[in-house]
Write a protein that holds these residues in place. Structure first.
Motif, PDB file in Angstrom:
ATOM      1  N   CYS A 149      49.396  21.756  70.981  1.00 32.66           N
ATOM      2  CA  CYS A 149      49.455  23.193  70.698  1.00 32.66           C
ATOM      3  C   CYS A 149      50.810  23.726  71.145  1.00 32.66           C
ATOM      4  O   CYS A 149      51.268  23.434  72.256  1.00 32.66           O
ATOM      5  CB  CYS A 149      48.330  23.912  71.441  1.00 32.66           C
ATOM      6  N   SER A 185      43.885  19.450  70.404  1.00 35.27           N
ATOM      7  CA  SER A 185      42.886  20.514  70.519  1.00 35.27           C
ATOM      8  C   SER A 185      42.794  21.406  69.286  1.00 35.27           C
ATOM      9  O   SER A 185      42.026  22.359  69.287  1.00 35.27           O
ATOM     10  CB  SER A 185      43.186  21.374  71.750  1.00 35.27           C
ATOM     11  N   TYR A 186      43.567  21.130  68.244  1.00 42.43           N
ATOM     12  CA  TYR A 186      43.464  21.938  67.025  1.00 42.43           C
ATOM     13  C   TYR A 186      42.267  21.464  66.206  1.00 42.43           C
ATOM     14  O   TYR A 186      42.184  20.299  65.832  1.00 42.43           O
ATOM     15  CB  TYR A 186      44.725  21.825  66.173  1.00 42.43           C
ATOM     16  N   ARG A 187      41.363  22.371  65.933  1.00 44.45           N
ATOM     17  CA  ARG A 187      40.176  22.049  65.140  1.00 44.45           C
ATOM     18  C   ARG A 187      40.224  22.835  63.838  1.00 44.45           C
ATOM     19  O   ARG A 187      40.665  23.980  63.803  1.00 44.45           O
ATOM     20  CB  ARG A 187      38.904  22.400  65.909  1.00 44.45           C
ATOM     21  N   PHE A 218      43.808  25.841  61.294  1.00 45.43           N
ATOM     22  CA  PHE A 218      43.447  25.078  62.477  1.00 45.43           C
ATOM     23  C   PHE A 218      43.615  25.986  63.679  1.00 45.43           C
ATOM     24  O   PHE A 218      44.580  26.735  63.766  1.00 45.43           O
ATOM     25  CB  PHE A 218      44.333  23.834  62.611  1.00 45.43           C
ATOM     26  N   GLU A 219      42.666  25.913  64.600  1.00 47.20           N
ATOM     27  CA  GLU A 219      42.700  26.779  65.772  1.00 47.20           C
ATOM     28  C   GLU A 219      42.594  25.924  67.027  1.00 47.20           C
ATOM     29  O   GLU A 219      41.756  25.027  67.102  1.00 47.20           O
ATOM     30  CB  GLU A 219      41.548  27.774  65.717  1.00 47.20           C
ATOM     31  N   CYS A 220      43.444  26.225  68.025  1.00 46.68           N
ATOM     32  CA  CYS A 220      43.424  25.520  69.297  1.00 46.68           C
ATOM     33  C   CYS A 220      42.135  25.863  70.030  1.00 46.68           C
ATOM     34  O   CYS A 220      41.781  27.041  70.165  1.00 46.68           O
ATOM     35  CB  CYS A 220      44.638  25.911  70.141  1.00 46.68           C
ATOM     36  N   HIS A 279      43.123  29.364  71.367  1.00 47.93           N
ATOM     37  CA  HIS A 279      42.789  29.996  70.080  1.00 47.93           C
ATOM     38  C   HIS A 279      44.018  30.317  69.211  1.00 47.93           C
ATOM     39  O   HIS A 279      43.924  31.127  68.300  1.00 47.93           O
ATOM     40  CB  HIS A 279      41.916  31.242  70.284  1.00 47.93           C
ATOM     41  N   HIS A 280      45.135  29.666  69.503  1.00 47.77           N
ATOM     42  CA  HIS A 280      46.328  29.811  68.656  1.00 47.77           C
ATOM     43  C   HIS A 280      46.029  29.149  67.315  1.00 47.77           C
ATOM     44  O   HIS A 280      45.503  28.030  67.258  1.00 47.77           O
ATOM     45  CB  HIS A 280      47.538  29.155  69.329  1.00 47.77           C
ATOM     46  N   GLY A 281      46.368  29.814  66.217  1.00 52.67           N
ATOM     47  CA  GLY A 281      46.111  29.274  64.890  1.00 52.67           C
ATOM     48  C   GLY A 281      47.370  28.782  64.200  1.00 52.67           C
ATOM     49  O   GLY A 281      48.455  29.312  64.426  1.00 52.67           O
TER      50      GLY A 281
END
Length: 112
Positions: A6, A14-16, A23-25, A29-31
């Motif tokens: 991230c 951790s990006y899903r 994709f969000e961390c 929660h960084h996108g």
């Protein structure tokens, strides 16, 4: 597959994937979107079964590395260190290709 760090919190892998093609961390929660990724030319992005974003070596690059390793093996002296190094390079390329195939990336069509 290598997890992508991230850019905000440095959490690795951790990006899903989200439902809106972003994709969000999971940590901060960084996108991001795929166009934001800074990958090496030989890498491509992929998503594993858990929806986690990562990168792998492009299968076409693995095939190119395998071809180079075979050429170097054939040009090296018999029973030399050069032959051993070529075999190691070939083995590494095979493992990279295997990783890409296991991640669901299709085998590349090679045109002659």
């Amino acid at each position: 597959m290598l997890g992508i760090a991230c850019s905000e919190c440095a959490s690795i892998g951790s990006y899903r994937a989200t439902s809106d093609a972003f994709f969000e961390c999971l940590e901060c929660h960084h996108g991001i979107i795929p166009e934001d990724l800074c990958l090496e030319p030989s890498e491509i992005w992929t998503v594993n079964d858990g929806g986690i974003l990562g990168s792998i070596i492009d299968p076409a690059e693995s095939l190119r590395e395998m071809s180079i390793a075979i050429d170097e093996y054939m040009e090296a002296d018999h029973d030399s260190v050069g032959q051993l190094q070529s075999l190691r390079c070939f083995r590494d390329a095979v493992f990279m290709l295997q990783g890409a195939l296991e991640a669901g990336v299709p085998y590349p069509i090679v045109k002659k």
